[in-house]
Motif scaffolding. Structure first.
Motif, PDB file in Angstrom:
ATOM      1  N   ILE A 166       0.840  -1.207   0.000  1.00  0.00           N
ATOM      2  CA  ILE A 166       0.000   0.000   0.000  1.00  0.00           C
ATOM      3  C   ILE A 166       0.872   1.253   0.000  1.00  0.00           C
ATOM      4  O   ILE A 166       0.581   2.236  -0.690  1.00  0.00           O
ATOM      5  CB  ILE A 166      -0.954   0.010   1.213  1.00  0.00           C
ATOM      6  N   GLU A 181      -6.064   5.353   4.449  1.00  0.00           N
ATOM      7  CA  GLU A 181      -6.929   4.748   5.457  1.00  0.00           C
ATOM      8  C   GLU A 181      -6.653   3.251   5.570  1.00  0.00           C
ATOM      9  O   GLU A 181      -6.566   2.692   6.675  1.00  0.00           O
ATOM     10  CB  GLU A 181      -8.390   4.984   5.072  1.00  0.00           C
ATOM     11  N   GLY A 182      -6.519   2.600   4.417  1.00  0.00           N
ATOM     12  CA  GLY A 182      -6.225   1.171   4.405  1.00  0.00           C
ATOM     13  C   GLY A 182      -4.883   0.862   5.042  1.00  0.00           C
ATOM     14  O   GLY A 182      -4.743  -0.104   5.799  1.00  0.00           O
ATOM     15  N   ARG A 183      -3.899   1.712   4.763  1.00  0.00           N
ATOM     16  CA  ARG A 183      -2.557   1.514   5.342  1.00  0.00           C
ATOM     17  C   ARG A 183      -2.594   1.653   6.855  1.00  0.00           C
ATOM     18  O   ARG A 183      -1.972   0.863   7.580  1.00  0.00           O
ATOM     19  CB  ARG A 183      -1.586   2.519   4.732  1.00  0.00           C
TER      20      ARG A 183
END
Length: 230
Positions: free
Chosen positions: A102, A133-135
């Motif tokens: 990511i 946000e995913g990270r």
């Protein structure tokens, strides 16, 4: 004597990996990605992003290696908890790799943003926001929970067997619990990556450092190491 030698070797390796995990964790931080203008600055400070990704990959060896290096000793006392610790360590390693991917995707996005300038700005901001946000969820929830659970399990064995002093294993259990709480509170957005989050993670970091030094200097309790429960 042979069992004692292997236990001493395992303790030193584990201590070294614990310290390596702390050091690589510090150097894996990439402040530019957390800034408001990350889409502009990530590509211009590419070396910082790549260095962070490199050290984050090195964390895999520590996170996976710690429970594996202790497994021969701990499995003699509680095979189930020892296996669980190894499993959570491997899961943490997988999530670290996902986090690195990511991070590199964010770097690629920054390069693409630099090519088009202000065109499709909202598209890049939206995609970048989702990736960040995913990270954060991968690094501070999934990875942290997996590794801290691994630590919680092997500290349970330490506490039961007195392979290390009980004050040290007990502080590990408390620290792990606080770190798990921090990740869960961050996941539900009750706290951010702020002072509260950091303070909840300080105890486990301190315990990890003290445990590392203890294992390197003193190793496992030899009397308890060689006593296998019936």
């Amino acid at each position: 004597m042979k069992s004692t030698d292997s236990g001493r070797r395992s303790a030193v390796i584990t201590g070294g990996l614990l310290i390596a995990g702390l050091v690589t964790g510090i150097f894996s931080v990439v402040p530019v990605i957390d800034g408001a203008d990350y889409l502009v600055k990530a590509s211009t400070t590419e070396h910082q992003v790549l260095i962070g990704a490199f050290f984050q990959l090195l964390m895999v060896a520590s996170y996976v290696g710690i429970p594996i290096s202790m497994y021969p000793i701990l499995s003699k006392h509680n095979r189930g908890l020892a296996l669980g610790s190894v499993a959570f360590g491997i899961i943490a390693g997988v999530f670290i790799i996902i986090g690195v991917i990511i991070l590199l995707l964010l770097l690629t996005l920054s390069h693409e943003f630099a090519k088009v300038g202000a065109l499709n700005d909202s598209y890049f901001q939206t995609l970048g926001g989702l990736l960040r946000e995913g990270r954060d969820l991968v690094n501070h929830v999934a990875t942290t929970l997996a590794f801290v659970l691994a630590m919680f399990l092997f500290n349970c064995i330490f506490y039961q067997t007195k392979l290390v002093p009980r004050w040290l294993s007990f502080s590990g259990l408390i620290g792990s619990t606080l770190s798990i709480l921090a990740s869960l509170l961050f996941m539900i957005r009750f706290i951010g990556l702020d002072t509260a989050y950091m303070m909840l993670n300080v105890p486990i970091a301190v315990q990890q450092l003290v445990l590392a030094i203890w294992l390197i200097l003193k190793g496992f309790n030899r009397a308890k190491q060689n006593s296998v429960p019936n």
